[in-house]
Design a protein around this motif. Structure first.
Motif, short mmCIF file in Angstrom:
data_model
loop_
_atom_site.label_atom_id
_atom_site.label_comp_id
_atom_site.label_asym_id
_atom_site.label_seq_id
_atom_site.Cartn_x
_atom_site.Cartn_y
_atom_site.Cartn_z
N SER A 1 0.86 -1.18 0.00
CA SER A 1 0.00 0.00 0.00
C SER A 1 0.90 1.23 0.00
O SER A 1 1.39 1.65 -1.05
N TYR A 2 1.19 1.77 1.17
CA TYR A 2 1.90 3.04 1.28
C TYR A 2 3.39 2.84 1.00
O TYR A 2 4.08 2.10 1.69
N THR A 3 3.85 3.54 -0.02
CA THR A 3 5.21 3.36 -0.56
C THR A 3 5.88 4.72 -0.67
O THR A 3 5.31 5.65 -1.25
N SER A 4 7.09 4.82 -0.12
CA SER A 4 7.83 6.09 -0.20
C SER A 4 9.10 5.90 -1.02
O SER A 4 9.77 4.87 -0.92
N LEU A 5 9.40 6.89 -1.83
CA LEU A 5 10.64 6.92 -2.61
C LEU A 5 11.32 8.26 -2.36
O LEU A 5 10.71 9.32 -2.58
N LYS A 6 12.56 8.21 -1.91
CA LYS A 6 13.32 9.44 -1.67
C LYS A 6 14.47 9.52 -2.65
O LYS A 6 15.25 8.57 -2.79
N LEU A 7 14.59 10.67 -3.31
CA LEU A 7 15.70 10.89 -4.24
C LEU A 7 16.91 11.40 -3.46
O LEU A 7 16.86 12.48 -2.87
N LEU A 8 17.98 10.62 -3.48
CA LEU A 8 19.22 11.02 -2.83
C LEU A 8 20.06 11.91 -3.73
O LEU A 8 20.65 12.90 -3.29
N THR A 9 20.13 11.54 -4.98
CA THR A 9 20.90 12.28 -5.98
C THR A 9 20.19 12.13 -7.32
O THR A 9 19.73 11.03 -7.64
N GLY A 10 20.12 13.21 -8.09
CA GLY A 10 19.47 13.11 -9.38
C GLY A 10 19.93 14.20 -10.32
O GLY A 10 20.73 15.08 -9.94
N PRO A 11 19.46 14.16 -11.54
CA PRO A 11 19.83 15.20 -12.50
C PRO A 11 19.40 16.58 -12.01
O PRO A 11 18.42 16.70 -11.28
N PRO A 12 20.12 17.62 -12.39
CA PRO A 12 19.66 18.97 -12.05
C PRO A 12 18.37 19.30 -12.80
O PRO A 12 17.97 18.57 -13.71
N ARG A 13 17.75 20.37 -12.41
CA ARG A 13 16.48 20.76 -13.02
C ARG A 13 16.62 20.83 -14.54
O ARG A 13 17.56 21.44 -15.05
N GLY A 14 15.72 20.18 -15.23
CA GLY A 14 15.77 20.14 -16.69
C GLY A 14 16.59 19.00 -17.24
O GLY A 14 16.68 18.82 -18.46
N GLY A 15 17.19 18.19 -16.34
CA GLY A 15 18.04 17.09 -16.78
C GLY A 15 17.33 15.77 -16.97
O GLY A 15 17.96 14.77 -17.34
N GLY A 16 16.02 15.73 -16.72
CA GLY A 16 15.24 14.50 -16.91
C GLY A 16 15.15 13.67 -15.64
O GLY A 16 15.53 14.10 -14.56
N GLY A 17 14.63 12.44 -15.80
CA GLY A 17 14.49 11.54 -14.68
C GLY A 17 13.20 11.70 -13.91
O GLY A 17 13.09 11.23 -12.76
N ASP A 18 12.18 12.34 -14.49
CA ASP A 18 10.88 12.48 -13.84
C ASP A 18 10.23 11.11 -13.65
O ASP A 18 10.59 10.14 -14.32
N THR A 19 9.24 11.06 -12.76
CA THR A 19 8.40 9.86 -12.60
C THR A 19 6.96 10.26 -12.89
O THR A 19 6.52 11.36 -12.56
N VAL A 20 6.22 9.34 -13.50
CA VAL A 20 4.81 9.57 -13.85
C VAL A 20 3.96 8.52 -13.14
O VAL A 20 4.33 7.34 -13.09
N TRP A 21 2.83 8.96 -12.59
CA TRP A 21 1.88 8.05 -11.94
C TRP A 21 0.53 8.13 -12.63
O TRP A 21 0.19 9.16 -13.23
N THR A 22 -0.25 7.06 -12.52
CA THR A 22 -1.65 7.08 -12.96
C THR A 22 -2.56 6.84 -11.76
O THR A 22 -2.20 6.09 -10.84
N SER A 23 -3.72 7.45 -11.78
CA SER A 23 -4.77 7.12 -10.83
C SER A 23 -5.60 5.98 -11.39
O SER A 23 -6.28 6.14 -12.41
#
Length: 403
Positions: free
Chosen positions: A206-228
């Protein structure tokens, strides 16, 4: 974790830190300020470094084996939450929805310091909105993240994907890619990468958490998409809703296990195939959702193969292409996404190489999926509550598309 989007583990670590993002409420230091005269369309600078602050959370694949999961008791803490989430939102400085169907962002709340009443409200809000975003959660280290996850239920241990190098963190899933990682986008169709985590288990999370430790700078990609998946259910005709309520589907872990073995990695728990209802009811909201994902569902039970294939193709299309059921999140360092895995599918997005992207996930096991015939439609309940117009589902009616 997508069904078989597993990358070879790199021995060398190249630091591509995402410190291009200021912490929430704090100005960027002078050394991090961007010179806009040097803006280059479609390009973001890759930062180099020799030391990495999260070295202990880098991925590992230990050669261990666990027994099969057995059913565990589960009580949804969202049932104890306030209907208006008053304890959680008392300390918030801002809260807003991304769209009417899914996604809420909250500012001013420290996930590492929640009271039990706030945790209950958080669960209720996640069950209602699907996914909730929190920026700049610097205080939420891996132990705090696990402690928060354990409040909601028994933490799930993944059978194939990477876990941290640091010992005794087998219930943490590591997401990791860097400049040495293989680009695997061509190996999968974009539709196939949509999934809900480990739905082949007897009690998927059920309840799931994801924390980004390190990622691309703004505009560098790596987004996540969810559906309802509430909204996916509501997008179907009444006849299709009724038809799918009478069906079950097989969810399989076999492909993940095959992929791990092909890379010479241990499968820590034998793969399972589990039958679940296609339409399930959320115990907190009472709303029905489509419990189906392209990544793990292999067959529809009790119908001819050609019919099964048609249902799978149809639901894949609805999930991947119905824009109003989607929300997209652009990550910054130390951001956290908290979602209800029962009512959301999600997909990573790619093309962020050569930046490093490193995140840690914690997921609480939930109830066995079930359908309550007395369950409700999210859309119909909100229409009645707010006096919203009824949605037209007659595709044969006259239309003049204009946008």
């Amino acid at each position: 974790m997508a069904p078989f989007l597993i990358e070879p583990l790199n021995n060398g670590v190249k630091d591509t830190n995402a410190n291009g993002h200021p912490s929430v409420g704090k100005p960027t230091t002078a050394s991090r300020q961007i010179n806009y005269k040097h803006y280059e369309p479609g390009h973001t600078a890759v930062e180099e470094g020799t030391d990495y602050e999260h070295d202990d959370l880098l991925p590992s694949f230990p050669n261990i084996h666990w027994g099969p999961l057995t059913e565990v008791p589960y009580h949804d803490k969202g049932l104890n939450g306030h209907p208006q989430f008053k304890d959680l939102l008392d300390s918030a400085t801002d809260v807003f929805d991304y769209n009417p169907k899914i996604g809420t962002e909250i500012h001013g709340v420290n996930l590492a310091k929640l009271t039990d009443a706030q945790k209950n409200d958080l669960a209720r809000l996640i069950a209602t909105r699907g996914v909730v975003f929190f920026r700049g959660q610097n205080d939420l280290d891996i132990n705090s993240q696990r402690e928060l996850g354990r409040y909601f239920g028994v933490l799930h241990k993944h059978a194939t994907t990477s876990i941290p190098r640091k010992p005794s963190l087998e219930d943490v899933h590591v997401v990791f890619a860097d400049s040495n990682s293989k680009d695997q986008r061509a190996c999968f169709s974009p539709t196939f990468l949509w999934h809900s985590d480990v739905t082949y288990e007897l009690q998927p999370p059920s309840y799931t958490s994801l924390k980004l430790l390190t990622g691309p700078p703004r505009g560098g990609g790596g987004d996540t998409v969810w559906t309802s998946q509430y909204a996916v259910y509501d997008s179907l005709s009444a006849g299709m809703q009724k038809y799918l309520e009478g069906l079950t589907a097989l969810h399989s872990a076999e492909l993940q296990a095959q992929g791990s073995r092909a890379l010479g990695r241990a499968v820590r728990r034998d793969p399972v195939t589990t039958e679940h209802p296609i339409i399930r009811t959320n115990p907190v909201t009472g709303w029905k959702s489509v419990f189906f994902n392209p990544g793990f569902v292999t067959d529809i039970v009790g119908v001819p193969k050609v019919e099964s294939n048609a249902i799978i193709a149809y639901l894949n299309e609805v999930i991947s292409s119905t824009q109003e059921v989607h929300v997209r999140f652009q990550w910054q360092k130390n951001d956290v996404a908290f979602w209800d895995n029962r009512v959301c599918n999600h997909s990573a997005t790619y093309g962020f190489a050569p930046h490093r992207r490193h995140a840690v996930r914690v997921a609480a096991q939930a109830e066995r999926p079930y359908l309550d015939p007395a369950g409700k439609s999210q859309e119909e309940e909100l229409q009645a509550r707010y006096g919203l117009p009824k949605v037209n589902k007659d595709g044969a009616s006259q239309s003049n598309y204009n946008d």
